[in-house]
Design a protein around this motif. Structure first.
Motif, PDB file in Angstrom:
ATOM      1  N   ILE A  68       9.206   3.991 -11.045  1.00 46.06           N
ATOM      2  CA  ILE A  68       9.230   2.756 -11.651  1.00 46.06           C
ATOM      3  C   ILE A  68       9.521   1.788 -12.036  1.00 46.06           C
ATOM      4  O   ILE A  68       9.748   1.937 -12.993  1.00 46.06           O
ATOM      5  N   HIS A  69       9.522   0.246 -11.572  1.00 46.57           N
ATOM      6  CA  HIS A  69      10.493  -0.979 -11.839  1.00 46.57           C
ATOM      7  C   HIS A  69       9.533  -2.333 -11.376  1.00 46.57           C
ATOM      8  O   HIS A  69       8.663  -2.291 -10.709  1.00 46.57           O
ATOM      9  N   PRO A  70       9.661  -2.785 -12.064  1.00 42.62           N
ATOM     10  CA  PRO A  70       9.027  -4.388 -11.650  1.00 42.62           C
ATOM     11  C   PRO A  70       9.348  -4.884 -10.114  1.00 42.62           C
ATOM     12  O   PRO A  70      10.274  -4.882 -10.250  1.00 42.62           O
ATOM     13  N   THR A 109      16.596  -2.528  -3.249  1.00 40.05           N
ATOM     14  CA  THR A 109      17.086  -2.309  -1.753  1.00 40.05           C
ATOM     15  C   THR A 109      17.894  -0.899  -1.955  1.00 40.05           C
ATOM     16  O   THR A 109      17.641  -0.223  -0.535  1.00 40.05           O
ATOM     17  N   ALA A 110      18.214   0.032  -3.026  1.00 37.16           N
ATOM     18  CA  ALA A 110      18.627   1.062  -2.969  1.00 37.16           C
ATOM     19  C   ALA A 110      17.715   2.230  -2.918  1.00 37.16           C
ATOM     20  O   ALA A 110      17.764   3.107  -1.846  1.00 37.16           O
ATOM     21  N   LEU A 111      16.148   1.817  -3.009  1.00 36.55           N
ATOM     22  CA  LEU A 111      15.143   2.793  -2.957  1.00 36.55           C
ATOM     23  C   LEU A 111      15.428   2.766  -1.388  1.00 36.55           C
ATOM     24  O   LEU A 111      14.877   3.727  -0.532  1.00 36.55           O
ATOM     25  N   GLU A 129       6.154   9.393  -0.322  1.00 38.26           N
ATOM     26  CA  GLU A 129       4.880  10.269  -0.466  1.00 38.26           C
ATOM     27  C   GLU A 129       3.832   9.464  -0.601  1.00 38.26           C
ATOM     28  O   GLU A 129       2.535   9.307  -0.175  1.00 38.26           O
ATOM     29  N   ARG A 130       3.710   8.238  -1.188  1.00 40.53           N
ATOM     30  CA  ARG A 130       3.168   7.487  -2.233  1.00 40.53           C
ATOM     31  C   ARG A 130       3.567   6.334  -2.704  1.00 40.53           C
ATOM     32  O   ARG A 130       4.726   6.415  -3.220  1.00 40.53           O
ATOM     33  N   GLU A 131       2.956   4.811  -2.494  1.00 40.68           N
ATOM     34  CA  GLU A 131       3.226   4.062  -3.111  1.00 40.68           C
ATOM     35  C   GLU A 131       2.456   2.789  -3.642  1.00 40.68           C
ATOM     36  O   GLU A 131       1.354   2.574  -2.531  1.00 40.68           O
ATOM     37  N   MET A 189       5.454   1.672  -8.382  1.00 38.41           N
ATOM     38  CA  MET A 189       5.558   2.525  -8.654  1.00 38.41           C
ATOM     39  C   MET A 189       5.594   3.085  -7.530  1.00 38.41           C
ATOM     40  O   MET A 189       5.059   3.656  -6.407  1.00 38.41           O
ATOM     41  N   SER A 190       6.242   4.702  -6.960  1.00 39.29           N
ATOM     42  CA  SER A 190       6.839   5.358  -5.741  1.00 39.29           C
ATOM     43  C   SER A 190       6.886   6.734  -5.799  1.00 39.29           C
ATOM     44  O   SER A 190       8.039   7.086  -7.123  1.00 39.29           O
TER      45      SER A 190
END
Length: 148
Positions: free
Chosen positions: A21-23, A58-60, A72-74, A142-143
């Protein structure tokens, strides 16, 4: 950031889940709510925050591209931060704003003008009268990711 996600992948059980979870890298509207009406005081945006959030994205994307995790979901939603006054908002954000302002000044960049935004919000709060709420609407990503 990718290194930290690789370490999470190594430590996470095969049945585990990573919740990120990040802005989102966008400015956050600062709103005054009163009796169903909404006045916009302005937008809160700190360039370095946006850079940090872009680096998280970018990292994700990198760990998913490399097959370490599968999404799975975002979802993107608005995280609402409520303040009783502009002074409370200013105090709450002061430490992080000051930190990034120092970094921006040393890099020769513009410093965020939170004081002007807080003054405008305070003016709108006074005009709205008692019961008004000051809300910073922060777009948030959120992912849910599973080890691949």
């Amino acid at each position: 950031m990718v290194h930290a996600l690789e370490e999470i992948h190594r430590l996470l059980k095969p049945t585990g889940v990573l919740i990120d979870i990040h802005p989102v890298s966008e400015s956050s509207p600062v709103e005054i709510h009163q009796k169903g009406e909404i006045d916009l005081a302005g937008h809160l945006s700190v360039r370095q925050w946006c850079i940090d959030f872009e680096q998280a994205d970018t990292a994700l994307a990198e760990i998913v591209r490399r097959g370490l995790f599968a999404v799975e979901r975002e979802v993107v939603f608005d995280s609402l931060n409520y303040y009783g006054s502009a002074a409370e908002m200013r105090t709450s954000l002061k430490e992080s704003i000051d930190k990034y302002a120092r970094e921006a000044q040393s890099a020769g960049e513009d410093v965020p003008h939170v004081e002007a935004l807080a003054a405008r919000a305070e003016e709108l709060m006074r005009a709205a009268g008692s019961g008004a709420e000051l809300i910073v609407r922060e777009p948030t990503h959120m992912s849910r990711l599973r080890p691949a």
